[in-house]
Design an enzyme around this catalytic site. Structure first.
Site, mmCIF file in Angstrom:
data_model
loop_
_atom_site.group_PDB
_atom_site.id
_atom_site.type_symbol
_atom_site.label_atom_id
_atom_site.label_comp_id
_atom_site.label_asym_id
_atom_site.label_seq_id
_atom_site.Cartn_x
_atom_site.Cartn_y
_atom_site.Cartn_z
ATOM 1 N N GLY A 120 0.839 -1.211 0.000
ATOM 2 C CA GLY A 120 0.000 0.000 0.000
ATOM 3 C C GLY A 120 0.864 1.248 0.000
ATOM 4 O O GLY A 120 0.611 2.201 -0.760
ATOM 5 N N THR A 141 7.515 -5.869 5.069
ATOM 6 C CA THR A 141 6.283 -6.569 5.458
ATOM 7 C C THR A 141 6.660 -7.899 6.087
ATOM 8 O O THR A 141 7.551 -8.588 5.578
ATOM 9 C CB THR A 141 5.323 -6.863 4.276
ATOM 10 O OG1 THR A 141 4.574 -8.042 4.577
ATOM 11 C CG2 THR A 141 6.028 -7.111 2.981
ATOM 12 N N ILE A 142 6.000 -8.237 7.166
ATOM 13 C CA ILE A 142 6.279 -9.561 7.746
ATOM 14 C C ILE A 142 5.679 -10.653 6.858
ATOM 15 O O ILE A 142 6.077 -11.803 6.941
ATOM 16 C CB ILE A 142 5.743 -9.717 9.191
ATOM 17 C CG1 ILE A 142 4.222 -9.613 9.247
ATOM 18 C CG2 ILE A 142 6.406 -8.754 10.144
ATOM 19 C CD1 ILE A 142 3.641 -10.202 10.521
ATOM 20 N N ASP A 143 4.707 -10.295 6.028
ATOM 21 C CA ASP A 143 4.009 -11.308 5.222
ATOM 22 C C ASP A 143 4.817 -11.786 4.008
ATOM 23 O O ASP A 143 4.470 -12.787 3.397
ATOM 24 C CB ASP A 143 2.672 -10.744 4.707
ATOM 25 C CG ASP A 143 1.659 -10.536 5.824
ATOM 26 O OD1 ASP A 143 1.931 -10.961 6.961
ATOM 27 O OD2 ASP A 143 0.598 -9.947 5.554
ATOM 28 N N ARG A 178 -3.711 -33.665 22.424
ATOM 29 C CA ARG A 178 -4.642 -32.667 21.895
ATOM 30 C C ARG A 178 -4.336 -32.269 20.444
ATOM 31 O O ARG A 178 -3.228 -32.491 19.952
ATOM 32 C CB ARG A 178 -4.561 -31.390 22.745
ATOM 33 C CG ARG A 178 -5.377 -31.505 24.002
ATOM 34 C CD ARG A 178 -5.219 -30.268 24.848
ATOM 35 N NE ARG A 178 -6.116 -30.334 25.983
ATOM 36 C CZ ARG A 178 -5.958 -29.675 27.118
ATOM 37 N NH1 ARG A 178 -4.927 -28.872 27.274
ATOM 38 N NH2 ARG A 178 -6.826 -29.802 28.090
ATOM 39 N N ARG A 283 -7.503 -27.078 21.130
ATOM 40 C CA ARG A 283 -7.220 -25.758 21.700
ATOM 41 C C ARG A 283 -6.697 -24.848 20.596
ATOM 42 O O ARG A 283 -6.018 -25.312 19.683
ATOM 43 C CB ARG A 283 -6.167 -25.857 22.818
ATOM 44 C CG ARG A 283 -6.615 -26.649 24.033
ATOM 45 C CD ARG A 283 -7.680 -25.895 24.823
ATOM 46 N NE ARG A 283 -8.067 -26.597 26.039
ATOM 47 C CZ ARG A 283 -9.078 -27.457 26.133
ATOM 48 N NH1 ARG A 283 -9.809 -27.743 25.060
ATOM 49 N NH2 ARG A 283 -9.359 -28.041 27.279
ATOM 50 N N ILE A 290 2.053 -10.269 18.103
ATOM 51 C CA ILE A 290 3.320 -10.757 18.696
ATOM 52 C C ILE A 290 4.338 -10.990 17.580
ATOM 53 O O ILE A 290 5.538 -10.767 17.751
ATOM 54 C CB ILE A 290 3.040 -12.047 19.485
ATOM 55 C CG1 ILE A 290 2.405 -11.676 20.817
ATOM 56 C CG2 ILE A 290 4.288 -12.897 19.671
ATOM 57 C CD1 ILE A 290 2.033 -12.824 21.685
ATOM 58 N N GLN A 291 3.826 -11.409 16.411
ATOM 59 C CA GLN A 291 4.720 -11.696 15.275
ATOM 60 C C GLN A 291 5.354 -10.444 14.695
ATOM 61 O O GLN A 291 6.285 -10.513 13.904
ATOM 62 C CB GLN A 291 3.944 -12.386 14.150
ATOM 63 C CG GLN A 291 3.423 -13.735 14.536
ATOM 64 C CD GLN A 291 2.202 -14.112 13.710
ATOM 65 O OE1 GLN A 291 2.323 -14.773 12.705
ATOM 66 N NE2 GLN A 291 1.025 -13.671 14.124
#
Ligand code: F6P
Length: 366
Positions: A120, A141-143, A178, A283, A290-291
């Site tokens: 952007g 960008t972290i992405d 789990r 769960r 946090i990332q």
């Protein structure tokens, strides 16, 4: 008289922004021909009256390369092409104030601008460049979703954080037999989820590029359980979605924020699996921002620092309208036009998808 460089950070924050600021400032000050300023909160600092800018000295930027966030602050609500304006009656409208912004930056005597931001932000850079601004983009960008660069700083830190969290969830999944679902960021690209799945050893990885089938997800889970014993660790990108459905999220409530706020796919999976009769306890953990926070890993500090230096080199060479790019293990540049044309989705033939499938990771598709 010295030349003036304006630096700013736009869009979501990301570990490594400060390392770029520090490196650009250091490289510029070494020439003794430039002085540097930062616009607070992306272009908002320049658009406000009086302007909110800060002089960036060696002292002010000293040691900040290890610090997360951005000393210049940032926003995803300040697009000058679509700037939110409140009417006297309290309702909102938007206005294109980009030409006024370019004129104001030039009137303040700035010879060049370095805009550190994602997709952007670089689209804004391109528009301002077309209106006469001497601007250079630095991708963040972290992405890792910008196609014109092999990597963006911040991504490796996000993957490290997600992997560390995933490792913690594996031990508790095993102890309790789990299914642990971990939701990570990744609006339209599943890079963080894919890397975490491989580094953490996930059984299931769900990404936006491969719409999943709940029956397949349940089948994979059941395979891992014998007489009620077993465990499963699943990593899902926030933008992942079930076949023939849409990603989960809500429209942003903040004026000027164009993005749908994603989140909730982890809980959606949990309730769907329970409805379908999944016997194992489930769960969900959502990592969220946090990332994006905290200290950048060494690799990101190095990448960010070298990109900052490259950006100033490009300023000196007057390579305006271009964005720094990391390609084939080296730094180069691409036009902002090209940099913002296409998106860096995970290619379903990517070697990491093949790697994951070959070691038994299910993408919920077959
Ligand atoms: O673009 C990076 C990103 O981390 C996305 O993965 C996520 O959807 C978005 O930012 C969230 O941004 P914010 O909460 O700051 O609006």
């Amino acid at each position: 008289m010295k030349k003036k460089l304006l630096i700013l950070t736009g869009g979501g924050d990301c570990p490594g922004l400060n390392a770029v600021i520090r490196a650009t400032v250091r490289a510029a000050l070494q020439t003794k021909k430039w002085e540097c300023y930062g616009s607070i909160e992306a272009f908002n600092g320049m658009m406000s009256d009086p302007v909110e800018i800060v002089k960036l000295t060696k002292k002010k930027t000293g040691g900040i390369h290890v610090k997360g966030g951005t000393i210049l602050q940032t926003t995803n609500k300040g697009n000058p092409l679509d700037y939110p304006i409140q009417r006297p009656d309290g309702t909102w409208t938007t206005k294109d104030i980009s030409q006024d912004l370019v004129d104001k930056i030039i009137d303040h005597g700035f010879d060049a601008v370095v805009n550190i931001g994602g997709d952007g932000s670089q689209k804004i850079s391109q528009a301002l460049y077309e209106k006469g601004l001497n601007i250079i983009g630095v991708p963040k960008t972290i992405d890792n979703d910008l196609s014109a660069t092999d990597l963006t700083f911040g991504f490796s830190t996000a993957v490290q954080i997600a992997s560390d969290c995933f490792d913690k969830l594996v031990t508790t999944a095993e102890s309790h037999h789990r299914v642990m679902i971990m939701e990570v960021m990744g609006r339209d690209a599943g890079w963080i989820a894919l890397h975490t799945a491989i580094s953490g050893g996930a059984e299931i990885c769900l990404i936006p590029e491969i719409p999943f089938d709940m029956e397949e997800v349940l089948k994979k889970i059941n395979k891992r359980y014998k007489n009620g014993k077993g465990f499963v660790n699943l990593v899902v990108a926030e933008g992942a979605y079930e076949k023939n459905k849409e990603s989960i999220g809500e429209r942003a409530i903040d004026q000027g924020d164009p993005h749908k706020k994603l989140g909730g796919i982890g809980n959606y999976l949990r309730s769907k699996l329970e409805e379908m009769g999944c016997q194992a306890q489930i769960r969900t953990t959502t990592l969220g921002h946090i990332q994006r926070g905290g200290t950048p890993v060494a690799f990101d500090r190095i990448l960010a620092t070298s990109m900052g230096v490259k950006a100033f080199e490009m300023v000196q060479n007057r390579q305006f309208g271009q964005m720094v790019s990391f390609k084939n293990n080296s730094l180069t540049h691409v036009s902002l036009q090209e940099a913002t044309e296409s998106y860096n989705h995970v290619d379903t033939d990517h070697y990491l998808i093949k790697t994951a499938r070959a070691i038994g990771v299910s993408f919920g598709d077959k």
